[in-house]
Motif scaffolding. Structure first.
Motif, PDB file in Angstrom:
ATOM      1  N   GLY A  92       0.789  -1.230   0.000  1.00 20.19           N
ATOM      2  CA  GLY A  92       0.000   0.000   0.000  1.00 20.19           C
ATOM      3  C   GLY A  92       0.815   1.269   0.000  1.00 20.19           C
ATOM      4  O   GLY A  92       0.537   2.180  -0.742  1.00 20.19           O
ATOM      5  N   GLU A  93       1.859   1.327   0.849  1.00 20.52           N
ATOM      6  CA  GLU A  93       2.698   2.523   0.916  1.00 20.52           C
ATOM      7  C   GLU A  93       3.650   2.554  -0.282  1.00 20.52           C
ATOM      8  O   GLU A  93       4.282   1.561  -0.593  1.00 20.52           O
ATOM      9  CB  GLU A  93       3.534   2.513   2.200  1.00 20.52           C
ATOM     10  CG  GLU A  93       2.765   2.910   3.444  1.00 20.52           C
ATOM     11  CD  GLU A  93       2.366   4.375   3.461  1.00 20.52           C
ATOM     12  OE1 GLU A  93       3.222   5.230   3.195  1.00 20.52           O
ATOM     13  OE2 GLU A  93       1.181   4.655   3.722  1.00 20.52           O
ATOM     14  N   PRO A  94       3.782   3.714  -0.946  1.00 17.36           N
ATOM     15  CA  PRO A  94       4.747   3.779  -2.055  1.00 17.36           C
ATOM     16  C   PRO A  94       6.187   3.676  -1.551  1.00 17.36           C
ATOM     17  O   PRO A  94       6.490   4.031  -0.424  1.00 17.36           O
ATOM     18  CB  PRO A  94       4.477   5.149  -2.689  1.00 17.36           C
ATOM     19  CG  PRO A  94       3.734   5.929  -1.675  1.00 17.36           C
ATOM     20  CD  PRO A  94       3.042   4.967  -0.771  1.00 17.36           C
ATOM     21  N   VAL A  95       7.055   3.154  -2.420  1.00 21.29           N
ATOM     22  CA  VAL A  95       8.477   3.014  -2.108  1.00 21.29           C
ATOM     23  C   VAL A  95       9.216   4.186  -2.732  1.00 21.29           C
ATOM     24  O   VAL A  95       9.000   4.521  -3.895  1.00 21.29           O
ATOM     25  CB  VAL A  95       9.012   1.681  -2.668  1.00 21.29           C
ATOM     26  CG1 VAL A  95      10.524   1.601  -2.529  1.00 21.29           C
ATOM     27  CG2 VAL A  95       8.345   0.512  -1.953  1.00 21.29           C
ATOM     28  N   THR A  96      10.097   4.810  -1.951  1.00 23.58           N
ATOM     29  CA  THR A  96      10.872   5.939  -2.451  1.00 23.58           C
ATOM     30  C   THR A  96      12.184   5.466  -3.052  1.00 23.58           C
ATOM     31  O   THR A  96      12.875   4.629  -2.464  1.00 23.58           O
ATOM     32  CB  THR A  96      11.161   6.937  -1.315  1.00 23.58           C
ATOM     33  OG1 THR A  96       9.926   7.478  -0.854  1.00 23.58           O
ATOM     34  CG2 THR A  96      12.058   8.080  -1.784  1.00 23.58           C
ATOM     35  N   PHE A  97      12.513   6.010  -4.226  1.00 23.34           N
ATOM     36  CA  PHE A  97      13.805   5.763  -4.859  1.00 23.34           C
ATOM     37  C   PHE A  97      14.542   7.078  -4.992  1.00 23.34           C
ATOM     38  O   PHE A  97      14.027   8.018  -5.589  1.00 23.34           O
ATOM     39  CB  PHE A  97      13.626   5.139  -6.250  1.00 23.34           C
ATOM     40  CG  PHE A  97      13.711   3.649  -6.206  1.00 23.34           C
ATOM     41  CD1 PHE A  97      14.903   3.003  -6.474  1.00 23.34           C
ATOM     42  CD2 PHE A  97      12.611   2.898  -5.851  1.00 23.34           C
ATOM     43  CE1 PHE A  97      15.002   1.627  -6.389  1.00 23.34           C
ATOM     44  CE2 PHE A  97      12.688   1.525  -5.765  1.00 23.34           C
ATOM     45  CZ  PHE A  97      13.892   0.880  -6.029  1.00 23.34           C
ATOM     46  N   GLY A  98      15.737   7.139  -4.414  1.00 21.05           N
ATOM     47  CA  GLY A  98      16.586   8.308  -4.589  1.00 21.05           C
ATOM     48  C   GLY A  98      17.603   8.041  -5.686  1.00 21.05           C
ATOM     49  O   GLY A  98      18.082   6.917  -5.836  1.00 21.05           O
ATOM     50  N   LEU A  99      17.924   9.075  -6.449  1.00 19.68           N
ATOM     51  CA  LEU A  99      18.923   8.946  -7.506  1.00 19.68           C
ATOM     52  C   LEU A  99      19.993  10.014  -7.329  1.00 19.68           C
ATOM     53  O   LEU A  99      19.676  11.180  -7.089  1.00 19.68           O
ATOM     54  CB  LEU A  99      18.287   9.106  -8.892  1.00 19.68           C
ATOM     55  CG  LEU A  99      17.346   8.000  -9.340  1.00 19.68           C
ATOM     56  CD1 LEU A  99      15.903   8.353  -8.963  1.00 19.68           C
ATOM     57  CD2 LEU A  99      17.425   7.791 -10.842  1.00 19.68           C
TER      58      LEU A  99
END
Length: 306
Positions: A92-99
């Motif tokens: 349910g919770e979105p996953v954060t991707f840092g670049l």
């Protein structure tokens, strides 16, 4: 534009990927809180992993692992993150991707070689019909890749057939990047407003999010509905935020091309063992050349064939 490694022999590609794998394992052992803990708790000595076959000695990474331990996958300090993107998670919770800056450069390279594969060249103009905001990685990737190719971009965004046609008639783009079902709305709008779409500047469309092919590579019902009316070439592409890599078709339309300098792929059965070459299984990948959030044996949930 085609990188030399992509036309190398299978043996040369394997040796190249094994060297990159060794570098990746050392990197995550030093910098990834998640993989450091995973290796320690499973008594894994990464120095013993030398070949692509040895990958099977490592546990797989699941979407649930990524969701529950999101920040622990990050290998750099927060001040090194230049862009923040999100992808949907299983819980349910979105996953954060840092670049990082280097990750954005890799993303641009990936899209540049992918678009080149589909036939886009310097001198073309491309109409971008996907969002570039809302933490959506793909739209940014497309823009960066086209910019790297020195290709003109019209950033129209999603929806609004009237605005799409206004841009096509004003700027004469040669390619569109779009969700394919929206092309049916474009055709409908053109027919209702007297636009001769088969005499427009459009030669082709790079399609995302929906399948253009049946299992035998024949055109899907959606694909046929579009091309029966609009005489343009459709190119299928498969990608995900987690892999920061795209598999894009060339003019032959027989599957997405693999970029071995960016990603190691495995096709696994239900016991996470590789299937026979050519058999169907779940795609798992190991990313190469990513600084912020590299992933090892990440299971996508998608069924593919190599």
């Amino acid at each position: 534009m085609i990188p030399k490694i992509e036309t190398a022999s299978t043996a040369e590609i394997k040796l190249f990927q094994e060297q990159k794998l060794l570098e990746l394992l050392e990197y995550v052992k030093e910098n990834s809180p998640y993989y450091k803990q995973l290796f320690a708790s499973n008594n894994i000595d990464v120095s013993k992993i030398k070949t692509l076959e040895d990958l099977q000695l490592l546990p797989v990474t699941t979407k649930e692992d990524l969701q529950k331990n999101n920040d622990d996958f990050r290998c750099v300090s927060i001040d090194k993150i230049i862009d923040f993107a999100t992808t949907s998670g299983t819980l349910g919770e979105p996953v954060t991707f840092g670049l990082t800056d280097a990750d954005l450069e890799r993303l641009a390279y990936n899209e540049a070689i992918s678009f080149d594969c589909a036939g886009i060249k310097q001198g073309d103009i491309v109409q971008l019909m996907t969002t570039i905001d809302r933490r959506f990685m793909a739209g940014l990737a497309y823009f960066l890749g086209l910019r790297k190719m020195k290709v003109g971009v019209i950033r129209v965004g999603a929806g609004i057939p009237e605005l799409q046609w206004d841009s096509i008639l004003k700027y004469n783009p040669t390619y569109l990047i779009t969700v394919p079902s929206f092309l049916l709305k474009m055709i409908e709008y053109a027919e209702n407003h007297g636009i001769d779409y088969n005499n427009s500047s459009i030669k082709g469309a790079i399609c995302i999010g929906e399948s253009l092919r049946n299992q035998d590579f024949s055109p899907s019902t959606l694909s046929k509905k579009i091309t029966d009316k609009w005489n343009i070439k459709l190119f299928s592409t498969y990608a995900s935020t987690e892999m920061s890599t795209a598999f894009t078709e060339c003019e032959h339309g027989t599957g997405g091309h693999h970029h071995p300098e960016l990603i190691i792929v495995e096709v696994l059965d239900d016991q996470n063992k590789p299937v026979k070459n050519g058999d169907s299984g779940e795609l798992a990948f190991t990313t190469l050349g990513i600084e912020a959030m590299p992933l090892i044996r990440f299971k996508t949930g998608d069924i593919v064939q190599l």
